[in-house]
Design an enzyme around this catalytic site. Structure first.
Site, mmCIF file in Angstrom:
data_model
loop_
_atom_site.group_PDB
_atom_site.id
_atom_site.type_symbol
_atom_site.label_atom_id
_atom_site.label_comp_id
_atom_site.label_asym_id
_atom_site.label_seq_id
_atom_site.Cartn_x
_atom_site.Cartn_y
_atom_site.Cartn_z
ATOM 1 N N SER A 155 0.855 -1.188 0.000
ATOM 2 C CA SER A 155 0.000 0.000 0.000
ATOM 3 C C SER A 155 0.889 1.235 0.000
ATOM 4 C CB SER A 155 -0.873 0.020 1.254
ATOM 5 O OG SER A 155 -1.438 1.309 1.441
ATOM 6 N N TYR A 176 -2.552 -1.209 10.294
ATOM 7 C CA TYR A 176 -2.664 -1.737 8.923
ATOM 8 C C TYR A 176 -1.376 -1.460 8.143
ATOM 9 C CZ TYR A 176 -4.067 -1.641 3.966
ATOM 10 O OH TYR A 176 -4.123 -1.814 2.595
HETATM 11 P P1 NDP Z 1 -11.321 -6.045 -1.119
HETATM 12 O O1 NDP Z 1 -11.648 -5.659 0.277
HETATM 13 O O2 NDP Z 1 -12.164 -5.522 -2.223
HETATM 14 O O3 NDP Z 1 -11.293 -7.643 -1.232
HETATM 15 C C1 NDP Z 1 -10.606 -8.368 -0.285
HETATM 16 C C2 NDP Z 1 -10.385 -9.775 -0.807
HETATM 17 O O4 NDP Z 1 -9.627 -10.489 0.164
HETATM 18 C C3 NDP Z 1 -11.674 -10.542 -0.999
HETATM 19 O O5 NDP Z 1 -11.494 -11.448 -2.057
HETATM 20 C C4 NDP Z 1 -11.834 -11.289 0.320
HETATM 21 O O6 NDP Z 1 -12.563 -12.516 0.205
HETATM 22 C C5 NDP Z 1 -10.382 -11.581 0.647
HETATM 23 N N1 NDP Z 1 -10.180 -11.681 2.084
HETATM 24 C C6 NDP Z 1 -10.414 -10.727 3.024
HETATM 25 N N2 NDP Z 1 -10.144 -11.204 4.246
HETATM 26 C C7 NDP Z 1 -9.737 -12.483 4.078
HETATM 27 C C8 NDP Z 1 -9.352 -13.511 4.969
HETATM 28 N N3 NDP Z 1 -9.326 -13.346 6.282
HETATM 29 N N4 NDP Z 1 -9.008 -14.699 4.437
HETATM 30 C C9 NDP Z 1 -9.040 -14.901 3.102
HETATM 31 N N5 NDP Z 1 -9.405 -13.973 2.221
HETATM 32 C C10 NDP Z 1 -9.757 -12.781 2.703
HETATM 33 O O7 NDP Z 1 -9.776 -5.697 -1.357
HETATM 34 P P2 NDP Z 1 -9.112 -4.532 -2.241
HETATM 35 O O8 NDP Z 1 -9.262 -4.875 -3.674
HETATM 36 O O9 NDP Z 1 -9.541 -3.210 -1.740
HETATM 37 O O10 NDP Z 1 -7.574 -4.682 -1.802
HETATM 38 C C11 NDP Z 1 -6.733 -5.653 -2.378
HETATM 39 C C12 NDP Z 1 -5.327 -5.427 -1.846
HETATM 40 O O11 NDP Z 1 -4.900 -4.109 -2.153
HETATM 41 C C13 NDP Z 1 -5.203 -5.565 -0.329
HETATM 42 O O12 NDP Z 1 -3.959 -6.142 -0.025
HETATM 43 C C14 NDP Z 1 -5.235 -4.128 0.155
HETATM 44 O O13 NDP Z 1 -4.586 -3.965 1.397
HETATM 45 C C15 NDP Z 1 -4.490 -3.437 -0.976
HETATM 46 N N6 NDP Z 1 -4.781 -2.023 -1.096
HETATM 47 C C16 NDP Z 1 -6.035 -1.607 -1.463
HETATM 48 C C17 NDP Z 1 -6.306 -0.256 -1.609
HETATM 49 C C18 NDP Z 1 -7.651 0.234 -2.039
HETATM 50 O O14 NDP Z 1 -7.869 1.470 -2.038
HETATM 51 N N7 NDP Z 1 -8.603 -0.633 -2.426
HETATM 52 C C19 NDP Z 1 -5.272 0.760 -1.344
HETATM 53 C C20 NDP Z 1 -3.993 0.213 -0.997
HETATM 54 C C21 NDP Z 1 -3.765 -1.124 -0.869
HETATM 55 P P3 NDP Z 1 -14.182 -12.556 0.429
HETATM 56 O O15 NDP Z 1 -14.782 -11.930 -0.805
HETATM 57 O O16 NDP Z 1 -14.517 -13.990 0.550
HETATM 58 O O17 NDP Z 1 -14.447 -11.766 1.660
#
Ligand code: NDP
Length: 255
Positions: free
Chosen positions: A149, A162
């Protein structure tokens, strides 16, 4: 659009958001993609259907990360799915994308030990053991891409716990890049800025307009903006990049 034909990929957390877009892009380049998710089976199935509609190949793997036995469960499903489709268990590309966040932030004074442990269990410990477990399955020339991030480069006290987990995932990149270089395996971090993951806040125009100001391009990122960067790192063309922090924040870190 055939740069990853005969490759296999695991994208953790690809039922939604950046993970889904990444799974779609890797599959569009010809990779067979394991669409991993925690609980949202319908969303994972939708990702698979979107991939198949475009002529790609994918299968689902359910495993909640951050609980005992998480990585074992993930790899049982992954190896079973790969064996059924390829006859083997080789995984060429591992994308550590799944993470839990604190969307509205938590003041440093209010972070609890339980919340801290949960963030680290999902965002840092699980990716480490996913990489460790993937080592025998990764061929020479394989790829590991860790989603970090932009918050590891700017101070945001409400996201301290985080952000610490994302600092940890960047350390996985650094040390495994050296460790795996003799096998031609590259390990890199990709750091998104604010990216539309389909969450409810992205339906509020005023909120989106405010968030857009953070990027040099004055818009929020789309999931595919990040997915394209990850996909490039997965290709042969990116073979000379390892141990890198790739800023995929649309210039947010320019200040
Ligand atoms: P989302 O919140 O949209 O999706 C999260 C995904 O991770 C889903 O597929 C979810 O599965 C899965 N997930 C969440 N918790 C668990 C768990 N405990 N075990 C297994 N799977 C899990 O994510 P984003 O697209 O927003 O983010 C993707 C990556 O990018 C992350 O690493 C985030 O930190 C990083 N990021 C995102 C930003 C943003 O603005 N969106 C900014 C900076 C970094 P399920 O659908 O089953 O819940």
């Amino acid at each position: 659009m055939d740069k990853l034909s005969r490759k296999t990929a695991l994208v953790t957390g690809s039922s939604r958001g950046i993970g889904r877009a990444t799974a779609q892009r890797l599959a569009a380049e010809g990779a067979l993609v394991a669409v991993h998710y925690a609980t949202n089976e319908d969303a994972a199935q939708e990702t698979i259907e979107l991939i198949e509609k475009d002529g790609g190949r994918a299968f689902g793997v359910r495993a909640e990360l951050g609980v005992p036995g998480d990585v074992h469960t993930l790899f049982l499903g992954l190896e079973r799915g790969l064996k059924e489709r390829t006859g083997g268990t080789t995984v060429d590309i591992v994308v550590n994308n799944a993470a839990v966040t604190t969307p509205t932030g938590v003041q440093p004074e209010d972070v609890t030990p339980d919340e801290f442990d949960r963030l680290f269990a999902v965002n840092a410990k699980a990716p480490f053991f996913i990489v460790q477990r993937a080592l025998p399955l990764l061929p020479d020339g394989g790829r590991i891409i860790n989603i970090s991030s932009g918050l590891t480069r700017v101070a945001n006290p409400d996201q301290v716990a985080y952000s610490m987990t994302k600092g940890a995932i960047e350390q996985i990149t650094l040390h495994f890049a050296r460790h795996l270089a003799p096998r031609g395996i590259t390990v890199n971090s990709v750091a998104p800025g604010i990216t539309n993951n389909g969450g409810p806040v992205f339906d509020i125009p005023e909120a989106v307009a405010q968030m857009a100001q953070l990027s040099a391009f004055k818009r929020v990122g789309e999931a595919v903006d990040v997915a394209d960067v990850v996909t490039f790192l997965a290709t042969h063309e990116a073979r000379w990049i390892t141990g890198a922090f790739i800023d995929a924040s649309g210039g947010t870190l320019l200040g």
